[in-house]
Scaffold this motif. Structure first.
Motif, mmCIF file in Angstrom:
data_model
loop_
_atom_site.group_PDB
_atom_site.id
_atom_site.type_symbol
_atom_site.label_atom_id
_atom_site.label_comp_id
_atom_site.label_asym_id
_atom_site.label_seq_id
_atom_site.Cartn_x
_atom_site.Cartn_y
_atom_site.Cartn_z
ATOM 1 N N ALA A 171 -41.263 13.870 -112.613
ATOM 2 C CA ALA A 171 -41.903 15.013 -112.063
ATOM 3 C C ALA A 171 -41.351 15.275 -110.764
ATOM 4 C CB ALA A 171 -43.268 15.262 -112.218
ATOM 5 N N ALA A 172 -41.985 14.089 -109.274
ATOM 6 C CA ALA A 172 -42.121 14.271 -108.260
ATOM 7 C C ALA A 172 -40.500 14.422 -107.984
ATOM 8 C CB ALA A 172 -41.979 13.056 -107.717
ATOM 9 N N ASP A 217 -40.445 5.257 -113.898
ATOM 10 C CA ASP A 217 -42.026 4.967 -115.032
ATOM 11 C C ASP A 217 -41.530 6.531 -114.729
ATOM 12 O OD1 ASP A 217 -43.043 6.403 -112.872
ATOM 13 O OD2 ASP A 217 -43.967 4.340 -111.279
ATOM 14 N N GLU A 218 -43.514 6.822 -115.805
ATOM 15 C CA GLU A 218 -43.472 8.343 -116.333
ATOM 16 C C GLU A 218 -44.075 9.087 -115.067
ATOM 17 O OE1 GLU A 218 -46.574 8.301 -119.324
ATOM 18 O OE2 GLU A 218 -45.595 6.091 -120.458
ATOM 19 N N GLU A 219 -43.850 8.387 -113.968
ATOM 20 C CA GLU A 219 -44.942 10.013 -113.389
ATOM 21 C C GLU A 219 -43.468 10.107 -112.127
ATOM 22 O OE1 GLU A 219 -46.788 7.000 -113.296
ATOM 23 O OE2 GLU A 219 -48.373 7.862 -114.956
ATOM 24 N N GLU A 220 -43.073 9.577 -111.600
ATOM 25 C CA GLU A 220 -41.543 9.806 -111.197
ATOM 26 C C GLU A 220 -40.886 11.059 -111.093
ATOM 27 O OE1 GLU A 220 -40.532 4.976 -108.526
ATOM 28 O OE2 GLU A 220 -40.724 5.280 -111.204
ATOM 29 N N HIS A 233 -34.359 4.635 -110.885
ATOM 30 C CA HIS A 233 -35.139 4.423 -109.263
ATOM 31 C C HIS A 233 -34.082 3.657 -108.575
ATOM 32 C CE1 HIS A 233 -36.952 2.935 -105.422
ATOM 33 N NE2 HIS A 233 -38.019 3.727 -105.679
#
Length: 120
Positions: free
Chosen positions: A116-117, A111-114, A80
């Motif tokens: 996927a976006a 992080d783990e979710e970023e 990021h």
């Protein structure tokens, strides 16, 4: 991708002087891998460049696009990025150079979710 308040404030001032702006994250060499800020149209983008996104800045009508070479993106794709500004002289090619400051990139791992976006 993000922008610090200090960098946003500087972008507003620079846009008043130079018109709409864009960033290209350089790959090193003379400018030391710094985010280079140019008036839109002053830096030639090509098929080897990746559009990382657009920074929305309060006080600016147009967003500020951020680009990076595809080869460099292969190394940075898991981070990021936050564009900040610090005192000191950067490259003479970036519009903030005469101000006695320079843009810098601060990074952290996604992080783990970023991931996927992110767009493919």
């Amino acid at each position: 991708m993000a922008l610090t308040a200090a960098a946003a404030e500087l972008l507003v001032r620079l846009t008043r002087r130079h018109g709409p702006l864009m960033f290209h994250q350089s790959g090193g060499c003379c400018d030391g891998s710094a985010p280079m800020c140019y008036p839109v149209g002053e830096f030639r983008l090509g098929a080897a460049d990746v559009h990382l996104g657009d920074l929305r800045v309060d006080g600016l009508e147009q967003p500020v696009g951020v680009w990076m070479s595809r080869a460099q993106f292969a190394y940075w794709r898991h981070t990021h990025l936050t564009i900040d500004v610090v005192e000191g002289r950067g490259s003479g090619f970036s519009v903030e150079a005469p101000e006695g400051v320079r843009f810098v990139v601060r990074s952290r791992l996604l992080d783990e979710e970023e991931p996927a976006a992110l767009e493919p």
